[in-house]
Write an enzyme that holds these catalytic residues in place. Structure first.
Site, PDB file in Angstrom:
ATOM      1  N   CYS A   1     -42.074-104.901  47.402  1.00 13.42           N
ATOM      2  CA  CYS A   1     -42.376-105.524  46.100  1.00 13.42           C
ATOM      3  C   CYS A   1     -42.067-107.025  46.154  1.00 13.42           C
ATOM      4  O   CYS A   1     -42.820-107.841  45.625  1.00 13.42           O
ATOM      5  CB  CYS A   1     -41.556-104.891  44.976  1.00 13.42           C
ATOM      6  SG  CYS A   1     -41.911-103.154  44.709  1.00 13.42           S
TER       7      CYS A   1
ATOM      8  N   CYS B   1     -36.790-103.035  45.889  1.00  6.67           N
ATOM      9  CA  CYS B   1     -37.965-102.696  46.705  1.00  6.67           C
ATOM     10  C   CYS B   1     -38.406-103.897  47.542  1.00  6.67           C
ATOM     11  O   CYS B   1     -38.884-104.892  47.002  1.00  6.67           O
ATOM     12  CB  CYS B   1     -39.072-102.216  45.756  1.00  6.67           C
ATOM     13  SG  CYS B   1     -40.732-102.245  46.446  1.00  6.67           S
TER      14      CYS B   1
END
Ligand SMILES: [Zn+2]
Length: 147
Positions: free
Chosen positions: A78, A75
């Site tokens: 993230c 991600c």
């Protein structure tokens, strides 16, 4: 090395990281067992939480907000937000706790809180979910939620 404050007598102890794998470290002054997780928080690093430790580390925490960052390796947002959470952890000073949960490795907790997109940050207080931040946000926005 990390510095761990003894919860029994308040003495500051220097402990090697990963010391728990060998034996329980004790306070050099009063010999009480040292809580290294508190040490990690005091060292200003986010605490890694798993399905197994979630209840103990997040739900059982009392009196202070606990942010749980739900993230995954793949991600991009993230990864962008990780340094922000590191900074918030470093500045916590006992006012809140920053924790991280890898959603791929911990499906139970992810399903329980219906994590549909990441990053999702859940904020708990006294064992209850009190707020939810979905998507990458500015450090100021996250800090405001922790106040
Ligand atoms: Zn002590």
């Amino acid at each position: 090395m990390i510095v761990v404050t003894c919860s029994n007598c308040g003495a500051r102890n220097r402990v090697a990281e990963g010391a728990t794998e060998r034996r329980q470290p004790v306070c050099g002054k009063c010999r009480a067992a040292l809580n290294l997780k508190a040490g990690a928080a005091a060292a200003g690093k986010p605490l890694t939480v798993t399905d197994e430790t979630f209840a103990q580390e997040v739900l059982a925490a009392r009196g202070l907000p606990v942010l749980l960052d739900c993230w995954a390796e793949w991600c991009g947002p993230c990864r962008m937000i990780a340094p922000v959470l590191d900074e918030l952890a470093a500045e916590a000073n006992g006012r809140y706790l920053i924790t991280k949960l890898n959603v791929d490795e911990n499906p139970q907790t992810s399903m329980r809180f219906d994590i549909r997109s990441i990053p999702t940050m859940l904020i708990f207080k006294n064992g209850a979910l009190v707020d939810r931040i979905v998507g990458a946000q500015s450090k100021q926005a996250i800090a405001a939620k922790l106040r």
